[in-house]
Each structure stands twice: as C-alpha cells, then as structure tokens.
Motif scaffolding. Structure first.
Motif, PDB file in Angstrom:
ATOM      1  N   ILE A 181     111.995  37.769 -85.107  1.00  0.00           N
ATOM      2  CA  ILE A 181     110.623  37.778 -85.621  1.00  0.00           C
ATOM      3  C   ILE A 181     110.575  38.503 -86.962  1.00  0.00           C
ATOM      4  N   LEU A 182     111.240  39.656 -87.053  1.00  0.00           N
ATOM      5  CA  LEU A 182     111.275  40.401 -88.310  1.00  0.00           C
ATOM      6  C   LEU A 182     111.900  39.568 -89.423  1.00  0.00           C
ATOM      7  N   GLU A 219     109.781  38.538 -92.812  1.00  0.00           N
ATOM      8  CA  GLU A 219     110.184  38.969 -94.154  1.00  0.00           C
ATOM      9  C   GLU A 219     110.309  37.811 -95.127  1.00  0.00           C
ATOM     10  N   ARG A 220     110.316  36.582 -94.620  1.00  0.00           N
ATOM     11  CA  ARG A 220     110.313  35.416 -95.501  1.00  0.00           C
ATOM     12  C   ARG A 220     108.910  34.986 -95.873  1.00  0.00           C
ATOM     13  N   ARG A 221     107.926  35.684 -95.326  1.00  0.00           N
ATOM     14  CA  ARG A 221     106.531  35.326 -95.571  1.00  0.00           C
ATOM     15  C   ARG A 221     105.827  36.470 -96.287  1.00  0.00           C
ATOM     16  N   ASP A 222     104.564  36.233 -96.634  1.00  0.00           N
ATOM     17  CA  ASP A 222     103.786  37.282 -97.292  1.00  0.00           C
ATOM     18  C   ASP A 222     102.317  37.116 -96.915  1.00  0.00           C
TER      19      ASP A 222
END
Length: 352
Positions: free
Chosen positions: A317-318, A322-325
């Motif tokens: 999930i992490l 981290e690929r999103r914002d």
C-alpha cells in the motif's frame, strides 16, 4: 443497472436477511432525497458501481481490512478497556476487504458533497497526507494522553448529556426478537435492574434495519445498550458475495486499534454501549464550525492506521501511495462525486 433498479434489488435482499422496518425504510428514502451527502450516506451498496465507473484502476489495488462506508460523519468517541477516551471510526457495519484507496476516496467525496467551508483541494491534501501518516505510524487516537488538541472537538456539554437521555426516553417501547433480547440482556453488567426495551429509529445507511435499546439501572445511575441487525457489507453484496461473513469484529479489533470493549456482534446483531460520551459526531452547526484541515488529516490518519493492521499489505500500500499525490485524490473525488450526484438526481426524479 440503474440506481433505482439496484436499490430495489438491495432492499429486497435485505428483507431476506433481517426483519426490515418498512416505516424506517420510507424515512430513509425521504432523507436520501434531501441532498447528495445524505444520499451518499445511505447508499454504500452503490459505491462499488461509482468507483468502477470513475476510478476502475483502484479496484486492483491491495485490499486490506477496510471500513467501507467511510464519510465525514462516521467518527466518534468511546472508552477502551482501560477507560481511556478514544476517537476514531464509529461504524464498521460495512467492513470488508476493499482496495485501500476506496476508503480515502469516499471520505474525500463526502467532504465535497457535504459542502463544508473547507476547500475541496485542501481537504484532499489533508486526507491524503493524514492517511500516509497513519499508515506509517499506526495507533489509536487517545485523547487522554496524545491527541489532546482534539478534546475541544469532541467535548460533551451538559446540554448534550441531557439531550442524550431525553432522546432515549422518547424512544417507544418495543418487543425485540428473542435474539435481540438475549444479546442486549447479556451485555448488561451483573446486578443491573432492567427497565425496558425500546425501538430506535436512526442512522444513515442502516436505517431500515431493526435497532433496539435496553435501558437499565446500575449502581446509582441509568445505562443503555443498543442492538442493530448485522448484515453483510454492501461492498460484498455488490460483488455478488452477499453471504460473505461480516468483517466488523476483525477490523474493529485490529492490532493498531484501542477498541470499544462493549462493541461486539452477537446473535445476528451489533451490540454496543451508548452514552453521552460514547457517540457519533454528526453534523450540526457546531460540527460545521469545527471541521477543518487538521481534523480531516486526523480522519485520514485513522483510516491509514486501520489499514495498517493488515500488516502483510502495508508495504504494498505504501509503495502504491508514494506513486500518487493529493492531486490524484482531488481529481478522482471530483469525478466520483459527479457519479454520485447523477444517481442522486435519478433518485430525486423518481421520487418527485
């Protein structure tokens, strides 16, 4: 399937698994017609359809034990086994294994539809960042020891305490099923002097399911317990798995939580202690004034902490997070809110 067709199918299924209170169901329909936020609260069974239409990519994401029916009013307070005052998610009726992004997306959509003074972009950022905080450093929100700033948000006034018992006294007498009676009486402490059973008519998505209250006296004061019929998660129903067992107990008792020791399932009911300081924080003028980005960040953190209890999925999930914002959450919530509003319009027209 249109919304009207789906709600008809869902309510027909409900009638096969619990003794639906038809008057409450009619009341629920009226509430759903008031605005899109109340509509969202009442229709979690439709949520999977909205997500599939607007954000199908999240359906393949890691699916931890999740809340499901997350919204800005699904938070409250309780006392844990050490009698510490805890704040967090208040209702796990629709808990299931759900792609992680669904919970934070639904919370963000609910803020948008409720039309709070907090800006939609700021809300998305607060929820997104809070979720990451809770996932990385999970744990309960203990108001006696850590998050003491939140006490001002949840303090119970004398007027609210009086109002709580006035509401209980206003509930009509009832004769619950033998299962509900047994579950309620078993939840009372030894030595209680039972007074009466009553029927409660409240809730958003659960309105229509039988809900009973037991009132008693114990060691100088009055106490109350509530029992609400338990059904499978709306997410599982929408996925064609209506017989899948509820995950309520699993989610609520996760290792990252400080659960309410009085909240449990028994004989097909969700049983809990109810009191003035063990309550859901629902929207009113005071709540509207208090809701800000700091509180939304705490809501996001609570969801992250709950998801972290599924430890085998935490790193996955992490990695995806981290690929999103926050912009991703903002844009996806905007599109999904539009889908909910389209269903709300269809419902309003059909009930005009």
């Amino acid at each position: 399937m249109t919304f009207v067709e789906e709600i008809t199918a869902y309510e027909n299924w409900m009638r096969t698994v619990c003794d639906v209170v038809e008057d409450d169901l009619e009341r629920k329909h009226e509430r759903m017609s008031k605005n899109a936020f109340k509509f969202l609260r009442a229709t979690f069974f439709r949520w999977a359809h909205a997500v599939k239409a607007t954000a199908p990519e999240i359906l393949g994401l890691p699916a931890p034990l999740a809340v499901g029916d997350v919204h800005v009013e699904n938070f409250g307070t309780w006392r844990d086994a050490e009698t510490r005052l805890v704040w967090g998610v208040n209702d796990y009726d629709d808990a299931a294994e759900i792609p992680y992004a669904s919970d934070i997306l639904r919370l963000t959509v609910s803020v948008r539809l409720a039309d709070f003074s907090v800006g939609n972009r700021d809300a998305a950022q607060a929820i997104f960042e809070g979720y990451g905080d809770g996932l990385r450093d999970p744990g309960p929100t203990l108001l006696d020891q850590k998050e003491m700033w939140m006490r001002d948000y949840v303090a119970v006034t004398d007027k609210q305490r009086e109002s709580f018992w006035n509401e209980i006294d206003g509930y009509p007498d009832a004769s619950p099923s033998s299962e509900a009676k047994t579950a309620l009486l078993a939840s009372l402490p030894a030595g209680s002097e039972f007074e009466r059973f009553a029927r409660a008519s409240k809730g958003g998505g659960s309105l229509g399911r039988p809900r009973f209250v037991a009132v008693a006296r114990w060691r100088g004061g009055r106490i109350a317990r509530e029992a609400k019929a338990l059904v499978s998660s709306g997410w599982d129903w929408a996925a064609g798995n209506p017989d899948r067992s509820s995950k309520l107990d699993d989610v609520m008792n996760g290792v990252t939580s400080a659960p309410d020791p009085f909240l449990h399932t028994a004989r097909g009911f969700i049983v809990r202690r109810i009191a003035a300081d063990t309550r859901k924080l629902e929207r009113d003028s005071d709540f509207d004034q208090k809701l800000d980005t700091k509180l939304l960040r705490a809501m996001g953190s609570e969801i992250g902490s709950i998801h972290a209890s599924t430890s085998r999925l935490k790193e996955a999930i992490l990695g995806d997070l981290e690929r999103r914002d926050p912009s991703w959450l903002y844009e996806t919530a905007k599109a999904t809110a539009s889908a909910v509003e389209a269903d709300f319009t269809e419902w309003s027209v059909s009930n005009a």
